[in-house]
Design an enzyme around this catalytic site. Sequence first.
Site, PDB file in Angstrom:
ATOM      1  N   SER A  11      45.482  47.935  38.309  1.00 33.03           N
ATOM      2  CA  SER A  11      46.837  47.417  38.135  1.00 33.03           C
ATOM      3  C   SER A  11      47.693  48.461  37.470  1.00 33.03           C
ATOM      4  CB  SER A  11      46.808  46.156  37.265  1.00 33.03           C
ATOM      5  OG  SER A  11      48.097  45.798  36.817  1.00 33.03           O
ATOM      6  N   TYR A  27      44.093  43.389  28.506  1.00 33.73           N
ATOM      7  CA  TYR A  27      44.181  43.445  29.965  1.00 33.73           C
ATOM      8  C   TYR A  27      44.385  44.876  30.432  1.00 33.73           C
ATOM      9  CZ  TYR A  27      46.115  42.863  34.661  1.00 33.73           C
ATOM     10  OH  TYR A  27      46.366  42.968  36.016  1.00 33.73           O
TER      11      TYR A  27
END
Length: 322
Positions: free
Chosen positions: A158, A183
């Site tokens: 990501s 994350y």
Amino acid sequence: MITKQQRIGTGFGAHSTADEVLAGIDLSGGTALVTGGYSGLGLETTRALVRAGARVVVPARRPDTAEAALRGLPGTEVHALDLADLESVRVFADRFLETGRTLDVLINGAGVMACPETRVGPGWEAHFAINHLGHFALVNRLRPAFAPGGARVVSVASAGHFLSDIRWDDPHFRTGYDRWAAYAQSKTANSLFAVHLDALGADSGLRAFAVHPGSILTPLQRHIPREEWRALGWVTEDGAPAAGFKTPEQGAATAVWAATSPLLDDRGGAYCQDCDIAAPATTDDMLVGGVKPWATDPSAAARLWELSGELTGLNAFPAKAA
């Protein structure tokens, strides 16, 4: 040879769909495995691979939910797997290996995003454990199944990696938890994993890639309140996806492209975006994208591999000579 982070001109782009990048590619007789392949981007990935002829194995923490999502889709099978539990990973992998089947494609798509502080296994932080260590263990366990001379492993990373390098002194957030940093670290780990896996596997034909699928609204954002979606600019006031967001069909495209494109036969270890190899990031704008240097650094990738092996007790790939 390390693949340069330089676009190669594929003819595809941000708006290409998974079906479009697979047009003309026949996966008949091949087997793919897609973690998270029953929800969001993973479900679109599974559908596209099936339409291209592949048999798709979908490991699932919630097998009943996965069975319901894939009902009516031929060429799929569901098996229990919890990436937060290394014993579950072992059991799944052993059962797969017992079948004697060859694995052509493995897409590491399952994960969590910005969840409340959660500890799994021996107290590991959940993002690092599920998004990275569980997949590290899975790939190492399944190594004997990879098709000789032509398998690919794709990790769904990501642009979130922009927010954090690996926290080498505290990867499990023992000294304070931040859900976005957790994350982000796991997404940097996904990219570094691809870098070193490719370095270790290329001589035997195993190539690895990391991909940024783009910005897409899926169940991955389930831990983030809707009012925060608006504050972050993800949706308009009426709840519609903001400009620049992709559909799930577009979001699945880069992963299946990296898993199958002949243009990547002699390349590996690259971070990809919009169905092409991504260029180095020139801004901090995640919507513009690109890749930060810490996510493709070979030394950091080797260091992370060693750390992951120590934590999981696994390393099925012989060390590559300096």
